[in-house]
Design a protein around this motif. Structure first.
Motif, PDB file in Angstrom:
ATOM      1  N   GLN A   8      35.374  30.539  42.213  1.00  0.00           N
ATOM      2  CA  GLN A   8      33.963  30.745  42.567  1.00  0.00           C
ATOM      3  C   GLN A   8      33.799  30.895  44.080  1.00  0.00           C
ATOM      4  N   SER A   9      34.454  30.024  44.832  1.00  0.00           N
ATOM      5  CA  SER A   9      34.382  30.062  46.296  1.00  0.00           C
ATOM      6  C   SER A   9      34.949  31.373  46.834  1.00  0.00           C
ATOM      7  N   THR A  10      36.081  31.800  46.282  1.00  0.00           N
ATOM      8  CA  THR A  10      36.719  33.044  46.710  1.00  0.00           C
ATOM      9  C   THR A  10      35.819  34.234  46.400  1.00  0.00           C
ATOM     10  N   ASP A  11      35.232  34.241  45.202  1.00  0.00           N
ATOM     11  CA  ASP A  11      34.327  35.320  44.803  1.00  0.00           C
ATOM     12  C   ASP A  11      33.141  35.412  45.765  1.00  0.00           C
ATOM     13  N   THR A  12      32.537  34.278  46.079  1.00  0.00           N
ATOM     14  CA  THR A  12      31.386  34.245  46.992  1.00  0.00           C
ATOM     15  C   THR A  12      31.768  34.763  48.371  1.00  0.00           C
ATOM     16  N   THR A  17      32.007  39.358  52.436  1.00  0.00           N
ATOM     17  CA  THR A  17      32.773  40.369  53.166  1.00  0.00           C
ATOM     18  C   THR A  17      32.224  41.762  52.866  1.00  0.00           C
ATOM     19  N   ILE A  18      31.882  42.012  51.594  1.00  0.00           N
ATOM     20  CA  ILE A  18      31.302  43.305  51.203  1.00  0.00           C
ATOM     21  C   ILE A  18      29.954  43.500  51.903  1.00  0.00           C
ATOM     22  N   GLU A  19      29.130  42.454  51.931  1.00  0.00           N
ATOM     23  CA  GLU A  19      27.811  42.544  52.597  1.00  0.00           C
ATOM     24  C   GLU A  19      27.989  42.855  54.080  1.00  0.00           C
ATOM     25  N   ALA A  20      28.957  42.211  54.715  1.00  0.00           N
ATOM     26  CA  ALA A  20      29.218  42.459  56.138  1.00  0.00           C
ATOM     27  C   ALA A  20      29.662  43.906  56.355  1.00  0.00           C
ATOM     28  N   LEU A  21      30.502  44.417  55.448  1.00  0.00           N
ATOM     29  CA  LEU A  21      30.941  45.813  55.544  1.00  0.00           C
ATOM     30  C   LEU A  21      29.746  46.754  55.424  1.00  0.00           C
ATOM     31  N   LYS A  22      28.864  46.494  54.449  1.00  0.00           N
ATOM     32  CA  LYS A  22      27.679  47.335  54.270  1.00  0.00           C
ATOM     33  C   LYS A  22      26.838  47.348  55.544  1.00  0.00           C
ATOM     34  N   LEU A  23      26.680  46.175  56.164  1.00  0.00           N
ATOM     35  CA  LEU A  23      25.905  46.080  57.402  1.00  0.00           C
ATOM     36  C   LEU A  23      26.572  46.890  58.513  1.00  0.00           C
ATOM     37  N   ARG A 155      49.636  30.135  37.749  1.00  0.00           N
ATOM     38  CA  ARG A 155      49.855  31.551  37.479  1.00  0.00           C
ATOM     39  C   ARG A 155      48.551  32.231  37.043  1.00  0.00           C
ATOM     40  N   ARG A 156      47.824  31.553  36.138  1.00  0.00           N
ATOM     41  CA  ARG A 156      46.544  32.085  35.663  1.00  0.00           C
ATOM     42  C   ARG A 156      45.566  32.236  36.837  1.00  0.00           C
ATOM     43  N   SER A 157      45.543  31.247  37.708  1.00  0.00           N
ATOM     44  CA  SER A 157      44.665  31.286  38.881  1.00  0.00           C
ATOM     45  C   SER A 157      45.023  32.473  39.782  1.00  0.00           C
ATOM     46  N   GLN A 158      46.316  32.677  40.002  1.00  0.00           N
ATOM     47  CA  GLN A 158      46.748  33.804  40.845  1.00  0.00           C
ATOM     48  C   GLN A 158      46.338  35.132  40.219  1.00  0.00           C
ATOM     49  N   ASP A 159      46.457  35.235  38.881  1.00  0.00           N
ATOM     50  CA  ASP A 159      46.053  36.470  38.188  1.00  0.00           C
ATOM     51  C   ASP A 159      44.550  36.719  38.352  1.00  0.00           C
ATOM     52  N   GLU A 160      43.754  35.667  38.205  1.00  0.00           N
ATOM     53  CA  GLU A 160      42.303  35.810  38.332  1.00  0.00           C
ATOM     54  C   GLU A 160      41.901  36.208  39.753  1.00  0.00           C
ATOM     55  N   VAL A 161      42.540  35.565  40.727  1.00  0.00           N
ATOM     56  CA  VAL A 161      42.247  35.882  42.133  1.00  0.00           C
ATOM     57  C   VAL A 161      42.669  37.316  42.445  1.00  0.00           C
ATOM     58  N   GLN A 162      43.790  37.766  41.857  1.00  0.00           N
ATOM     59  CA  GLN A 162      44.243  39.146  42.070  1.00  0.00           C
ATOM     60  C   GLN A 162      43.244  40.132  41.470  1.00  0.00           C
ATOM     61  N   LYS A 163      42.689  39.797  40.293  1.00  0.00           N
ATOM     62  CA  LYS A 163      41.683  40.668  39.678  1.00  0.00           C
ATOM     63  C   LYS A 163      40.446  40.768  40.567  1.00  0.00           C
ATOM     64  N   LEU A 164      40.034  39.627  41.131  1.00  0.00           N
ATOM     65  CA  LEU A 164      38.902  39.633  42.069  1.00  0.00           C
ATOM     66  C   LEU A 164      39.205  40.527  43.276  1.00  0.00           C
ATOM     67  N   THR A 165      40.416  40.344  43.810  1.00  0.00           N
ATOM     68  CA  THR A 165      40.837  41.128  44.972  1.00  0.00           C
ATOM     69  C   THR A 165      40.794  42.621  44.657  1.00  0.00           C
ATOM     70  N   ASP A 166      41.353  43.005  43.510  1.00  0.00           N
ATOM     71  CA  ASP A 166      41.360  44.423  43.109  1.00  0.00           C
ATOM     72  C   ASP A 166      39.943  44.964  42.985  1.00  0.00           C
ATOM     73  N   LYS A 167      39.055  44.153  42.394  1.00  0.00           N
ATOM     74  CA  LYS A 167      37.661  44.569  42.199  1.00  0.00           C
ATOM     75  C   LYS A 167      36.987  44.845  43.548  1.00  0.00           C
ATOM     76  N   ILE A 172      35.234  48.373  48.212  1.00  0.00           N
ATOM     77  CA  ILE A 172      35.357  48.788  49.616  1.00  0.00           C
ATOM     78  C   ILE A 172      35.714  50.269  49.684  1.00  0.00           C
ATOM     79  N   ASP A 173      36.698  50.695  48.863  1.00  0.00           N
ATOM     80  CA  ASP A 173      37.092  52.110  48.845  1.00  0.00           C
ATOM     81  C   ASP A 173      35.901  52.997  48.508  1.00  0.00           C
ATOM     82  N   LYS A 174      35.084  52.565  47.548  1.00  0.00           N
ATOM     83  CA  LYS A 174      33.915  53.342  47.131  1.00  0.00           C
ATOM     84  C   LYS A 174      32.896  53.439  48.270  1.00  0.00           C
TER      85      LYS A 174
END
Length: 186
Positions: A8-12, A17-23, A155-167, A172-174
Motif C-alpha cells: 500500500q505504501s509503495t503504491d501510494t 511520483t506519477i503526479e509529480a511527473l504530470k506537474l 517472493r509473493r511480495s516481490q511479484d506484487e511490487v514488480q507488477k506495481l512497478t510495471d504498471k 510513465i511511458d504513456k
C-alpha cells in the motif's frame, strides 16, 4: 510492518511520483497557452519573492495568449519584468493593470529539444519508481531475515511490487508519449 502495508505504501508513493511527473510535464511549453506555465515565476512583493499567482490572476485568452491581471496597479511593471526575465523566453505586453503574454511559435529545433526534456523527465520518474521498488523489496527482505514472514511471502511480495512497478512504468511511458506528440504538433 506487514506485506500489505508495504504494498500500500509503495503504491501510494509511486502514485505521487506519477503526479509529480504530470506537474513537471505541464510546465513544458508546447506553443499553446497554459495558465500553469507561469506558476514557478517569483515576483518581488514588498521586499520578498512570492509566486506570481499570489499577486495576479492568470487566465487563458486564446490558444496562444495568456492574460495576467495584476491586483495592485503599481506591481504591473514588476510582474512584467519577472515574466520577461524568466527562463520561458516570453515577451509580455503591459496594458494598464493587465499584461498580455503571447506564446511565440516553436521552431522545429526547439520542439526536438523539448522532446528530449520530456524524455529526461520520464526517465527520472522511472528511476524514482525503481528506487521505490527496491525500498519495498529491501523492507520485505528485512522481515524475512527477522523471520516475521516466510520465503513464499517474500517472493509473493516481490511479484506484487514488480507488477506495481510495471504498471507505473507503463503509465510513465504513456504520459511521455502523449507529451511528445503534443510538443511535436504544429
Amino acid at each position: 510492518m506487514s506485506l500489505s502495508e508495504i504494498k500500500q505504501s509503495t503504491d501510494t508513493r509511486m502514485q505521487k511520483t506519477i503526479e509529480a511527473l504530470k506537474l513537471n510535464l505541464s510546465k513544458i511549453r508546447t506553443g499553446r497557452a497554459n495558465a500553469g506555465l507561469l506558476d514557478h515565476i517569483q515576483v518581488e512583493y514588498y521586499g520578498s519573492p512570492v509566486p506570481i499567482a499570489q499577486v495576479a490572476n492568470i487566465s487563458v485568452l486564446d490558444a496562444r495568449t495568456l492574460n495576467v491581471q495584476v491586483w495592485e496597479k503599481n506591481l504591473a511593471s514588476t510582474v512584467e519584468k519577472a515574466i520577461r526575465d524568466s527562463d520561458l523566453g516570453l515577451n509580455p505586453i503591459a496594458m494598464g493593470e493587465s499584461i498580455r503574454v503571447p506564446m511565440p511559435a516553436l521552431t522545429e529545433e526547439r520542439r526536438r529539444d523539448l522532446t528530449k526534456v520530456v524524455r529526461v523527465e520520464g526517465e527520472d520518474a522511472k528511476v524514482a519508481i525503481r528506487n521505490l521498488r527496491r525500498d519495498a523489496n529491501d523492507t520485505a527482505k528485512r522481515l524475512l531475515k527477522d523471520k516475521e514472514i516466510s520465503e513464499d511471502d517474500d517472493r509473493r511480495s516481490q511479484d506484487e511490487v514488480q507488477k506495481l512497478t510495471d504498471k507505473y512504468v507503463a503509465e510513465i511511458d504513456k504520459l511521455v508519449a502523449q507529451k511528445e506528440a503534443e510538443v511535436m504538433t504544429v
